[in-house]
Scaffold this motif. Sequence first.
Motif, PDB file in Angstrom:
ATOM      1  N   GLY A 265       0.658  -1.201  -0.286  1.00 33.63           N
ATOM      2  CA  GLY A 265       0.105   0.231  -0.128  1.00 33.63           C
ATOM      3  C   GLY A 265       0.719   0.879  -0.053  1.00 33.63           C
ATOM      4  N   GLU A 266       2.425   0.981  -0.363  1.00 31.59           N
ATOM      5  CA  GLU A 266       2.561   2.427  -0.268  1.00 31.59           C
ATOM      6  C   GLU A 266       3.146   2.549  -1.582  1.00 31.59           C
ATOM      7  N   VAL A 267       1.688   3.174  -2.713  1.00 28.41           N
ATOM      8  CA  VAL A 267       1.678   3.992  -3.242  1.00 28.41           C
ATOM      9  C   VAL A 267       1.226   5.102  -3.991  1.00 28.41           C
ATOM     10  N   SER A 268       1.117   5.510  -4.080  1.00 26.99           N
ATOM     11  CA  SER A 268       0.092   6.976  -4.345  1.00 26.99           C
ATOM     12  C   SER A 268      -1.221   6.470  -3.830  1.00 26.99           C
ATOM     13  N   TRP A 269      -2.831   7.414  -3.850  1.00 28.74           N
ATOM     14  CA  TRP A 269      -3.678   6.806  -3.266  1.00 28.74           C
ATOM     15  C   TRP A 269      -4.003   5.390  -2.218  1.00 28.74           C
ATOM     16  N   GLY A 270      -1.924   5.189  -1.784  1.00 29.10           N
ATOM     17  CA  GLY A 270      -3.044   4.297  -0.557  1.00 29.10           C
ATOM     18  C   GLY A 270      -2.825   2.599  -1.165  1.00 29.10           C
ATOM     19  N   SER A 271      -3.362   1.919  -0.390  1.00 24.44           N
ATOM     20  CA  SER A 271      -4.164   0.893  -0.824  1.00 24.44           C
ATOM     21  C   SER A 271      -4.922   0.011  -1.347  1.00 24.44           C
ATOM     22  N   TYR A 272      -4.296  -0.681  -2.882  1.00 22.85           N
ATOM     23  CA  TYR A 272      -6.175  -1.187  -3.893  1.00 22.85           C
ATOM     24  C   TYR A 272      -7.104  -1.924  -2.828  1.00 22.85           C
ATOM     25  N   PHE A 273      -5.984  -3.011  -2.172  1.00 23.19           N
ATOM     26  CA  PHE A 273      -6.893  -3.818  -1.180  1.00 23.19           C
ATOM     27  C   PHE A 273      -8.006  -2.928   0.176  1.00 23.19           C
ATOM     28  N   ASP A 274      -7.666  -2.234   0.418  1.00 28.47           N
ATOM     29  CA  ASP A 274      -8.043  -1.561   1.641  1.00 28.47           C
ATOM     30  C   ASP A 274      -9.180  -0.300   0.413  1.00 28.47           C
ATOM     31  N   HIS A 275      -8.934   0.018   0.062  1.00 26.80           N
ATOM     32  CA  HIS A 275      -9.961   0.335  -1.576  1.00 26.80           C
ATOM     33  C   HIS A 275     -11.203  -0.404  -0.957  1.00 26.80           C
ATOM     34  N   ALA A 276     -10.635  -1.595  -2.388  1.00 18.05           N
ATOM     35  CA  ALA A 276     -11.961  -2.777  -2.325  1.00 18.05           C
ATOM     36  C   ALA A 276     -12.887  -2.691  -1.441  1.00 18.05           C
ATOM     37  N   LEU A 277     -12.073  -2.825   0.047  1.00 18.15           N
ATOM     38  CA  LEU A 277     -12.664  -3.274   1.630  1.00 18.15           C
ATOM     39  C   LEU A 277     -13.673  -2.546   1.730  1.00 18.15           C
ATOM     40  N   SER A 278     -13.905  -1.169   1.627  1.00 18.11           N
ATOM     41  CA  SER A 278     -14.051   0.124   2.463  1.00 18.11           C
ATOM     42  C   SER A 278     -15.399   0.177   1.251  1.00 18.11           C
ATOM     43  N   TRP A 279     -15.350  -0.310  -0.298  1.00 20.64           N
ATOM     44  CA  TRP A 279     -16.085  -0.264  -1.279  1.00 20.64           C
ATOM     45  C   TRP A 279     -17.189  -1.690  -1.207  1.00 20.64           C
ATOM     46  N   GLU A 280     -16.586  -2.416  -0.301  1.00 17.66           N
ATOM     47  CA  GLU A 280     -17.169  -3.585  -0.144  1.00 17.66           C
ATOM     48  C   GLU A 280     -18.270  -2.961   0.901  1.00 17.66           C
ATOM     49  N   LYS A 281     -18.458  -2.861   1.861  1.00 19.28           N
ATOM     50  CA  LYS A 281     -19.405  -1.926   3.056  1.00 19.28           C
ATOM     51  C   LYS A 281     -20.323  -0.856   2.447  1.00 19.28           C
ATOM     52  N   ARG A 282     -20.175  -1.016   0.965  1.00 14.49           N
ATOM     53  CA  ARG A 282     -20.861  -0.139   0.378  1.00 14.49           C
ATOM     54  C   ARG A 282     -22.598  -0.660  -0.665  1.00 14.49           C
ATOM     55  N   MET A 283     -21.495  -1.731  -1.040  1.00 13.35           N
ATOM     56  CA  MET A 283     -22.123  -2.363  -2.233  1.00 13.35           C
ATOM     57  C   MET A 283     -22.849  -2.702  -2.258  1.00 13.35           C
ATOM     58  N   ASP A 284     -25.064  -2.693  -1.217  1.00  9.36           N
ATOM     59  CA  ASP A 284     -26.161  -2.937  -1.210  1.00  9.36           C
ATOM     60  C   ASP A 284     -26.779  -1.179  -1.460  1.00  9.36           C
ATOM     61  N   ASN A 285     -25.658  -0.043  -1.218  1.00  8.79           N
ATOM     62  CA  ASN A 285     -26.077   1.353  -1.298  1.00  8.79           C
ATOM     63  C   ASN A 285     -26.778   1.397  -2.968  1.00  8.79           C
ATOM     64  N   PRO A 286     -28.270   2.267  -2.706  1.00 10.61           N
ATOM     65  CA  PRO A 286     -28.865   1.731  -3.478  1.00 10.61           C
ATOM     66  C   PRO A 286     -29.032   2.787  -4.661  1.00 10.61           C
ATOM     67  N   ASN A 287     -27.661   4.293  -4.335  1.00  6.94           N
ATOM     68  CA  ASN A 287     -27.231   5.071  -4.438  1.00  6.94           C
ATOM     69  C   ASN A 287     -25.674   4.458  -4.872  1.00  6.94           C
ATOM     70  N   ILE A 288     -24.860   3.868  -5.076  1.00  5.26           N
ATOM     71  CA  ILE A 288     -23.881   4.157  -5.754  1.00  5.26           C
ATOM     72  C   ILE A 288     -23.995   2.268  -6.787  1.00  5.26           C
ATOM     73  N   MET A 289     -23.395   2.387  -7.606  1.00  4.85           N
ATOM     74  CA  MET A 289     -23.817   1.358  -8.821  1.00  4.85           C
ATOM     75  C   MET A 289     -21.088   0.882  -9.135  1.00  4.85           C
ATOM     76  N   PHE A 290     -21.695  -0.784  -9.041  1.00  2.00           N
ATOM     77  CA  PHE A 290     -20.102  -1.102  -9.146  1.00  2.00           C
ATOM     78  C   PHE A 290     -20.210  -1.881 -11.499  1.00  2.00           C
ATOM     79  N   VAL A 291     -19.331  -1.587 -11.735  1.00  4.16           N
ATOM     80  CA  VAL A 291     -19.641  -1.403 -12.967  1.00  4.16           C
ATOM     81  C   VAL A 291     -17.393  -2.402 -12.826  1.00  4.16           C
ATOM     82  N   THR A 292     -16.805  -3.089 -13.860  1.00  2.00           N
ATOM     83  CA  THR A 292     -15.842  -3.132 -13.848  1.00  2.00           C
ATOM     84  C   THR A 292     -15.305  -2.917 -15.302  1.00  2.00           C
TER      85      THR A 292
END
Length: 301
Positions: A174-201
């Motif tokens: 996680g020692e790159v600009s904007w931090g850890s990829y996995f920290d980002h993903a885990l935090s978005w995971e908590k918001r997966m069911d939020n109807p105002n957030i859409m996820f695309v890959t």
Amino acid sequence: MSTPFEKEMKERLEEAKNMTEKDKVYMYNGVLYPIIMCKPENLKAMETFEAREDDIMLAAYPKCGFNWMVGMMRKMSAVDSCVDEKHAPIPSLLEFVNPEKYQSINEAPSPRLLGTHMHPDNIPASLTNKKTKILVVLRNPKDTVVSFFHFTNKNPILPTAESWDKFFADFMSGEVSWGSYFDHALSWEKRMDNPNIMFVTYEDMKENLSEELKQIAKFFNFTLSEEQVNTIAQESTFTAMKESSKHTHGPMCNVIFRKGEVGDWKNHFSEDQSKEMDNRFEKCLGGTKIGARLKYDIYCQ
């Protein structure tokens, strides 16, 4: 004639010439940021940014397809608003905006196109309070780190990576600009069911762009016909976007748009690195909804 983006980037590149590599990033609340674009005063000002309910917000960890999506969102919003694409809103990355420029953003007409690479816990609270719709772009971690490595080496604003092996190790810690990829993903995971957030890959867009754009248009209540969606998809292939970026991003077009491939990680990873990433993914995202969306077994094995 230079676009505002080209003019600003020229100034930033000149600034970078007078800096040492280590001075190009700094730590803010435990996360590294590129100081030329994300100055401390920018991040501080962003905390009190006032979102609107009808803002169009894009979010992604770096090198997950953010700029590709920006181009498509500008096309869709232009068609939806019946304006020429060159008059479609230009996105403002919130962490790039200095305190003085927030005044013009506050006065900008709706809908505003906004974006960020910030960790979801660090984006303005007003986005949640106003129930602003957020489109999050995800990408498999193996291709993300490869794209980030090349982006770092080709972008004078960021410190040049010492080597692929060193950058991979920094990415994993996680020692790159904007931090850890996995920290980002885990935090978005908590918001997966939020109807105002859409996820695309990134990978799904490469597989069937028209279908993904239909879902995005529905999410933002864009009134686009199937023919219009298909036309935008044809104009938004990676090759087409890279070509058009020559007119909007100038010398940065080849920095921002490189290959746009799925699976390029196979040209960079050692067997040990691949196993290390597999283990980290399973530990952090195994069994999660985001992990399932990323189809790791398909794209990273």
